[in-house]
Design a protein around this motif. Structure first.
Motif, PDB file in Angstrom:
ATOM      1  N   TYR A  48     -76.632 -26.402   1.600  1.00 59.02           N
ATOM      2  CA  TYR A  48     -76.167 -25.026   1.745  1.00 59.02           C
ATOM      3  C   TYR A  48     -76.526 -24.211   0.496  1.00 59.02           C
ATOM      4  O   TYR A  48     -76.954 -23.054   0.578  1.00 59.02           O
ATOM      5  N   THR A  97     -61.843 -28.872   5.467  1.00 54.62           N
ATOM      6  CA  THR A  97     -61.807 -27.602   4.743  1.00 54.62           C
ATOM      7  C   THR A  97     -60.534 -26.846   5.120  1.00 54.62           C
ATOM      8  O   THR A  97     -59.825 -26.328   4.265  1.00 54.62           O
ATOM      9  N   SER A 111     -64.437 -18.647   4.612  1.00 53.65           N
ATOM     10  CA  SER A 111     -65.009 -19.984   4.781  1.00 53.65           C
ATOM     11  C   SER A 111     -65.829 -20.057   6.067  1.00 53.65           C
ATOM     12  O   SER A 111     -66.945 -20.561   6.090  1.00 53.65           O
ATOM     13  N   ALA A 112     -65.248 -19.536   7.139  1.00 53.47           N
ATOM     14  CA  ALA A 112     -65.915 -19.646   8.441  1.00 53.47           C
ATOM     15  C   ALA A 112     -67.188 -18.787   8.491  1.00 53.47           C
ATOM     16  O   ALA A 112     -68.227 -19.230   8.985  1.00 53.47           O
ATOM     17  N   GLY A 152     -70.418 -17.376   7.264  1.00 55.50           N
ATOM     18  CA  GLY A 152     -71.374 -17.723   6.217  1.00 55.50           C
ATOM     19  C   GLY A 152     -72.791 -17.741   6.744  1.00 55.50           C
ATOM     20  O   GLY A 152     -73.112 -17.041   7.714  1.00 55.50           O
ATOM     21  N   LEU A 191     -67.195 -22.499  12.503  1.00 51.13           N
ATOM     22  CA  LEU A 191     -65.766 -22.335  12.223  1.00 51.13           C
ATOM     23  C   LEU A 191     -65.289 -23.216  11.071  1.00 51.13           C
ATOM     24  O   LEU A 191     -64.089 -23.304  10.801  1.00 51.13           O
TER      25      LEU A 191
HETATM   26  N1  PFF Z   1     -68.788 -22.108   8.333  1.00 49.97           N
HETATM   27  C1  PFF Z   1     -69.784 -21.967   7.330  1.00 49.97           C
HETATM   28  C2  PFF Z   1     -70.899 -21.077   7.889  1.00 49.97           C
HETATM   29  O1  PFF Z   1     -70.849 -20.686   9.059  1.00 49.97           O
HETATM   30  O2  PFF Z   1     -71.817 -20.780   7.148  1.00 49.97           O
HETATM   31  C3  PFF Z   1     -70.340 -23.275   6.861  1.00 49.97           C
HETATM   32  C4  PFF Z   1     -69.281 -24.299   6.564  1.00 49.97           C
HETATM   33  C5  PFF Z   1     -68.292 -24.039   5.606  1.00 49.97           C
HETATM   34  C6  PFF Z   1     -69.240 -25.461   7.281  1.00 49.97           C
HETATM   35  C7  PFF Z   1     -67.280 -24.965   5.382  1.00 49.97           C
HETATM   36  C8  PFF Z   1     -68.264 -26.407   7.063  1.00 49.97           C
HETATM   37  C9  PFF Z   1     -67.285 -26.133   6.104  1.00 49.97           C
HETATM   38  F1  PFF Z   1     -66.343 -27.000   5.906  1.00 49.97           F
END
Ligand code: PFF
Length: 454
Positions: free
Chosen positions: A108, A237, A25-26, A28, A231
């Motif tokens: 996104y 999330t 998740s973090a 990306g 993060l």
């Molecule tokens: N952290 C992810 C990234 O760096 O691409 C984007 C993201 C995912 C932001 C989930 C917020 C979230 F809740």
């Protein structure tokens, strides 16, 4: 035997699965597409130092707060607040998080769709023999089109939905366990290629030699914002993922590992990109086009470029996918638990609604490019509202909830696994959660409002 054998709720089936899903998740587009260009625009080394400070002082305590809320409540982002703060308006923090999930995934998925298009461009060797201008033109004419970017965006949403519909153990955990290590291997290959280019050292010193005279107030605040987004904090999330962590797993250990993975991968993305940028005489402050315009240029000028371009864009899509599933899961978990929808139905419903918003984001580079609100096209409006307003506000309220509403008792019990784990650092955590993090996050929020007045 896992939790779900006792409990109708799904959970992560292994410790590695938790780390892979949360780190997935973090890590990306925020790390690989955004971090290098924001660092590039803000002076490199000094930005990195401030970013790291924010990860330590704010990122870690906010992440631990989110995990502990989710695991204590065993619910989704909204349900967790309803359960831990019954009869109070705290659940609105979760509502804001679900709203942020809609907005974030709408833009996104647009950028993630571009990465899928760029995989096909790599396969067909479309970058070969083209100079910077032609590659720029290629990018602009692609994103300003209608059907191609929409097709890839919807493909990406379908992929995300397919994984989320399968649930926690059979979907999210199964795929991220394979995808995350693959991602790390791909970045290592790219780093090795990049640092062995002639002139690479200049790129490395740009990234690692801080020049604090180049650090503006703006750069400090963007470092804070970047730490936050990267993060995955502030929208529940990690409350949602926290609710799938088993009661005997170590929350603070998970926080450290996930933050370390996220930070190391952002730095590795910098190491993969800046030496190449300098080696080929590209401007490090190129901006959001750094990945999509400049890198194909770099790839096609180097030996093995066909292979490296392909690897890079696959890597970027994988990273985007493991993040997007966590965003969709926030909405789906809410619909399943609070609205009593079946998981598949909830996934389809959420995906369709987000995709409708997403279509407007994609079209805002083309046929809708002159439709704007508050001076922003739809894509920018979604990004601005979510990243600069909803995430900082949500994150601030989350730490206030843990620091001031719940207080130390329940948090200590949750984080220590009901006293099983020694927590020497707990007073530091409480201090960060009650004072330091809210103050710093408020700064991010003010920064967002400042941008709105521009
Ligand atoms: N952290 C992810 C990234 O760096 O691409 C984007 C993201 C995912 C932001 C989930 C917020 C979230 F809740």
């Amino acid at each position: 035997m896992s939790n779900s054998d006792f409990n109708p709720r799904d959970s992560f089936g292994s410790k590695f699965g938790i780390i892979a899903a949360a780190a997935g998740s973090a890590v990306g587009l925020g790390n690989i597409w955004k971090f290098p260009y924001v660092a590039g625009q803000n002076g490199g080394g000094a930005f990195l130092v401030v970013y790291l400070l924010f990860i330590l002082a704010i990122g870690l305590p906010v992440m631990l707060s989110e995990f502990s809320i989710g695991r204590r409540a065993q619910r989704n982002a909204i349900g967790s607040f309803k359960k831990l703060g019954p009869g109070t308006p705290w659940y609105l923090v979760g509502v804001m998080g679900v709203a942020a999930a809609f907005l974030i995934l709408s833009f996104y998925s647009a950028v993630a769709g571009w990465t899928l298009e760029y995989i096909t461009k790599s396969v067909t060797n479309a970058f070969a023999e083209r100079d910077e201008n032609e590659l720029n033109q290629m990018f602009v004419s692609f994103i300003s089109g209608t059907w191609r970017p929409l097709f890839w965006q919807l493909m990406f949403m379908a992929l995300t939905a397919w994984i989320v519909a399968a649930g926690i153990k059979k979907g999210i955990e199964k795929y991220t366990k394979v995808l995350m290590p693959l991602l790390v291997i791909m970045i290592v290959v790219l780093c090795v290629r990049s640092v062995t280019l002639p002139g690479a050292i200049e790129g490395l010193s740009f990234l690692f030699k801080p020049d604090f005279s180049a650090l503006s107030a703006d750069a400090v605040l963007s470092a804070l914002g970047q730490a936050f987004f990267s993060l995955s904090l502030g929208m529940g999330t990690l409350i949602t993922y926290g609710s799938y962590i088993r009661k005997n797993d170590n929350l603070s250990g998970t926080v450290i590992q996930v933050s370390a993975a996220d930070t190391i991968i952002a730095i590795m993305a910098g190491v993969a990109i800046f030496p190449a940028v300098f080696a080929f005489g590209i401007d490090p402050a190129e901006g959001p086009g750094l990945v999509f315009i400049t890198l194909p240029n770099i790839f096609q000028q180097m030996p093995g470029g066909y292979f490296f371009a392909l690897v890079f864009f696959i890597l970027l899509s994988v990273a985007a996918l493991t993040s997007s599933i966590s965003v969709l899961e926030v909405v789906v978990a809410y619909m399943v638990e609070e609205l009593n929808l079946a998981r598949k139905r909830a996934t389809v419903l959420a995906t369709v609604m987000i995709s409708v918003l997403g279509v407007f984001c994609t079209l805002s580079f083309g046929v809708m490019s002159d439709v704007s609100l508050f001076g922003m096209v739809f894509f920018d409006l979604m990004d601005f509202t979510a990243s600069n307003l909803l995430l900082p506000l949500g994150g601030c309220l989350i730490v206030l909830f843990v620091g001031w509403y719940l207080g130390p008792g329940p948090s200590r019990r949750e984080i220590s696994n009901e006293g099983e784990i020694k927590l020497g650092y707990f007073p530091v955590f409480m201090f960060l959660v009650k004072f330091v993090a809210p103050f710093a996050i408020t700064l991010v929020f003010i920064y967002g409002l400042g941008l709105m007045r521009l």
